[in-house]
Design a protein around this motif. Sequence first.
Motif, PDB file in Angstrom:
ATOM      1  N   UNK A  43       3.543  -9.690 -54.145  1.00 54.17           N
ATOM      2  CA  UNK A  43       2.447  -9.373 -53.593  1.00 54.17           C
ATOM      3  C   UNK A  43       2.677  -8.751 -52.315  1.00 54.17           C
ATOM      4  N   UNK A  44       1.925  -7.864 -51.736  1.00 53.37           N
ATOM      5  CA  UNK A  44       2.155  -6.847 -50.660  1.00 53.37           C
ATOM      6  C   UNK A  44       1.014  -6.676 -49.789  1.00 53.37           C
ATOM      7  N   UNK A  45       1.488  -6.291 -48.545  1.00 53.53           N
ATOM      8  CA  UNK A  45       0.510  -6.062 -47.497  1.00 53.53           C
ATOM      9  C   UNK A  45       0.248  -7.158 -46.592  1.00 53.53           C
ATOM     10  N   UNK A  46      -0.272  -6.732 -45.237  1.00 49.70           N
ATOM     11  CA  UNK A  46      -0.674  -7.882 -44.228  1.00 49.70           C
ATOM     12  C   UNK A  46      -2.187  -8.536 -44.399  1.00 49.70           C
ATOM     13  N   UNK A  47      -2.362  -9.302 -43.746  1.00 48.53           N
ATOM     14  CA  UNK A  47      -3.742  -9.945 -43.507  1.00 48.53           C
ATOM     15  C   UNK A  47      -4.305 -10.634 -44.805  1.00 48.53           C
ATOM     16  N   UNK A  48      -3.904 -10.104 -46.220  1.00 46.92           N
ATOM     17  CA  UNK A  48      -4.208 -10.712 -47.460  1.00 46.92           C
ATOM     18  C   UNK A  48      -3.322 -10.050 -48.557  1.00 46.92           C
ATOM     19  N   UNK A  49      -2.076 -10.943 -48.783  1.00 48.93           N
ATOM     20  CA  UNK A  49      -1.268 -10.301 -50.000  1.00 48.93           C
ATOM     21  C   UNK A  49      -2.016  -9.856 -51.001  1.00 48.93           C
ATOM     22  N   UNK A  51      -4.652  12.007 -49.955  1.00 53.00           N
ATOM     23  CA  UNK A  51      -5.807  11.601 -48.791  1.00 53.00           C
ATOM     24  C   UNK A  51      -6.961  11.165 -49.405  1.00 53.00           C
ATOM     25  N   UNK A  52      -7.337  11.676 -50.591  1.00 53.94           N
ATOM     26  CA  UNK A  52      -8.690  11.390 -51.302  1.00 53.94           C
ATOM     27  C   UNK A  52      -8.584  10.000 -51.797  1.00 53.94           C
ATOM     28  N   UNK A  53      -7.127   9.757 -52.346  1.00 55.68           N
ATOM     29  CA  UNK A  53      -7.234   8.502 -53.054  1.00 55.68           C
ATOM     30  C   UNK A  53      -7.158   7.409 -51.958  1.00 55.68           C
ATOM     31  N   UNK A  54      -6.782   7.461 -50.864  1.00 54.27           N
ATOM     32  CA  UNK A  54      -7.016   6.655 -49.538  1.00 54.27           C
ATOM     33  C   UNK A  54      -8.542   6.213 -49.110  1.00 54.27           C
ATOM     34  N   UNK A  55      -9.055   7.402 -49.065  1.00 54.94           N
ATOM     35  CA  UNK A  55     -10.450   7.345 -48.708  1.00 54.94           C
ATOM     36  C   UNK A  55     -11.298   6.662 -49.634  1.00 54.94           C
ATOM     37  N   UNK A  56     -10.875   6.650 -50.860  1.00 48.22           N
ATOM     38  CA  UNK A  56     -11.656   5.827 -51.767  1.00 48.22           C
ATOM     39  C   UNK A  56     -11.522   4.320 -51.576  1.00 48.22           C
ATOM     40  N   UNK A  57     -10.135   3.895 -51.647  1.00 49.95           N
ATOM     41  CA  UNK A  57      -9.979   2.616 -51.607  1.00 49.95           C
ATOM     42  C   UNK A  57     -10.136   1.920 -50.288  1.00 49.95           C
ATOM     43  N   UNK A  58      -9.991   2.479 -49.256  1.00 47.42           N
ATOM     44  CA  UNK A  58      -9.957   1.740 -47.803  1.00 47.42           C
ATOM     45  C   UNK A  58     -11.174   0.826 -47.657  1.00 47.42           C
ATOM     46  N   UNK A 108       4.529  -3.695 -46.037  1.00 48.88           N
ATOM     47  CA  UNK A 108       3.655  -2.785 -46.993  1.00 48.88           C
ATOM     48  C   UNK A 108       2.563  -2.028 -46.526  1.00 48.88           C
ATOM     49  N   UNK A 109       2.388  -0.918 -47.013  1.00 47.75           N
ATOM     50  CA  UNK A 109       1.059  -0.042 -46.708  1.00 47.75           C
ATOM     51  C   UNK A 109       0.029  -0.412 -48.121  1.00 47.75           C
ATOM     52  N   UNK A 110      -0.709  -1.401 -47.945  1.00 47.56           N
ATOM     53  CA  UNK A 110      -1.294  -1.812 -49.107  1.00 47.56           C
ATOM     54  C   UNK A 110      -2.193  -0.692 -49.766  1.00 47.56           C
ATOM     55  N   UNK A 111      -2.951   0.140 -48.941  1.00 44.06           N
ATOM     56  CA  UNK A 111      -3.829   1.070 -49.287  1.00 44.06           C
ATOM     57  C   UNK A 111      -3.037   2.377 -50.045  1.00 44.06           C
ATOM     58  N   UNK A 112      -1.756   2.514 -49.408  1.00 39.91           N
ATOM     59  CA  UNK A 112      -1.026   3.495 -49.797  1.00 39.91           C
ATOM     60  C   UNK A 112      -0.315   3.150 -51.275  1.00 39.91           C
ATOM     61  N   UNK A 113       0.070   1.861 -51.497  1.00 42.32           N
ATOM     62  CA  UNK A 113       0.555   1.604 -52.872  1.00 42.32           C
ATOM     63  C   UNK A 113      -0.612   1.746 -53.595  1.00 42.32           C
ATOM     64  N   UNK A 114      -1.897   1.199 -53.558  1.00 45.61           N
ATOM     65  CA  UNK A 114      -2.779   1.210 -54.392  1.00 45.61           C
ATOM     66  C   UNK A 114      -3.077   2.736 -54.854  1.00 45.61           C
ATOM     67  N   UNK A 115      -3.312   3.486 -53.735  1.00 40.78           N
ATOM     68  CA  UNK A 115      -3.536   5.090 -53.639  1.00 40.78           C
ATOM     69  C   UNK A 115      -2.640   5.823 -54.698  1.00 40.78           C
ATOM     70  N   UNK A 116      -1.244   5.473 -54.552  1.00 42.33           N
ATOM     71  CA  UNK A 116      -0.439   6.365 -55.289  1.00 42.33           C
ATOM     72  C   UNK A 116      -0.484   6.140 -56.694  1.00 42.33           C
ATOM     73  N   UNK A 117      -1.198   4.788 -57.112  1.00 46.56           N
ATOM     74  CA  UNK A 117      -1.143   4.779 -58.614  1.00 46.56           C
ATOM     75  C   UNK A 117      -2.452   5.628 -59.051  1.00 46.56           C
TER      76      UNK A 117
END
Length: 393
Positions: free
Chosen positions: A373-379, A286-293, A267-276
């Motif tokens: 729980x989703x995403x690499x490095x840290x679920x 793109x703004x949502x992603x910049x804010x969360x990365x 999964x793409x965690x920053x994208x999942x979080x940004x979509x909300x």
Amino acid sequence: MNNFTFHIPTQVHFGVGQIKSLAGALKAHGATRVLLAFGGGSIKKYGAYDDVVRELNNAKLPFVELSGIQPNPRVESVRQGIALIRDNALDFILAVGGGSVIDCCKAIAAGAPYTSGDVMDLLTGKATAQSVVPLGTVLTLAATGSELNNGAVITAGEDHKKLVLFHPGIFPRFSILDPAYTATLPPNQTAAGAADILCHLMEQYFNPAPGTQVQDRMNEGLMRVVLDNAERALAEPDNLEVRANLLWASSMALAGLQLMLGKPMLGFPIHFLGHELSSLNDMTHGVSLALLTPAWMHLVMREAPQNIAPLAAFARNVMDVTEADDLAAAEQGIVRLEDWYKRINMPANLRATGIAEDKLSHLAEKVMEGREPFGPLLPINADRAETIYREAF
Ligand code: NZQ
Ligand code: ZN
């Protein structure tokens, strides 16, 4: 590296004036009656519409229009397009615009032949499309990579949930990529598009797997191109070489998910979080992603310091950090990334975008809906999601 199959059936016509390939491409792909789909009118204002209609007329192809597709496209537009295809016996879809128009058309492509229920069945995974209407694109915004992949993101329901459809049949048959069409983008869309491309690259880069050197070195090169050309595009909006670099980077970043090949799909965690965030207040993707990365990166550093090698590699190989210690290097990489977001005028934090603080735990609940729980490095689970939203606030 895991085994993989790589297949992208999309023909790309890249460069200034490539719209001249449109009539031939439509004919080659068997179009006889076309759905011409676009957004809120930018293509009429800046000339792409006239170019496309001229080509359709040259090819003597009758067409029906679907206009008004919104950013973060809604399922209602998808249903409208499906009805137009069925009522007018159309056999090809031409999407002219950014990722939202293309995604809407992909969902129409899958939904039109699906007559045993509503297109929501396909978007929620209750059913799988057995056939699709072919589509082609004329892209006007460098960002999503939708022009060269088989994914579509559609907003649906009262909670404006973003649903993702993948289907092998919705790869565009062709995509016309003319950097001149992207030169009319307002600065905020140019910047948000660049932030989106960069995030696609980062989400794949931060998903490490043994032996994926080709993917990762290509990825680093693309990230450097995006970082460099985004600022140049803002300073010189009409520079078509700069626009061309961003445009091809956008396509290459997600072309058939090529930089994920051989890696586990976590999964793409920053994208999942940004979509909300986009669901809550229609935030530009793109703004949502910049804010969360940066907040996601900080959380990985705090809670999974044993996994931060890719963050340190990003700092050194992309951001030119020379620090030897991994944790210190990763931190400097984040600082340089935040500086870049500032230079391209991304909002400073979630608060500045009008998100209310009392919505943050609600966002964290929403992102876990239907997900482990989703995403690499840290679920990422609900607690960690909330921590990320709070830091970004
Ligand atoms: O609607 P019009 O009038 O065309 O205006 C659009 C829109 O307001 C405008 N615009 C586009 N090209 C222009 C232009 N204005 C002036 N000159 C031009 N050349 O830009 C605004 C935003 O357009 P939109 O299509 O929404 O932007 P984008 O391409 O960033 O697409 C975002 C959508 O794609 C999804 C996002 O979630 C979001 O819904 N994504 C799709 C992906 C995929 N299919 O692979 C992956 C991405 O991660 C992303 O999730
Ligand atoms: Zn994206």
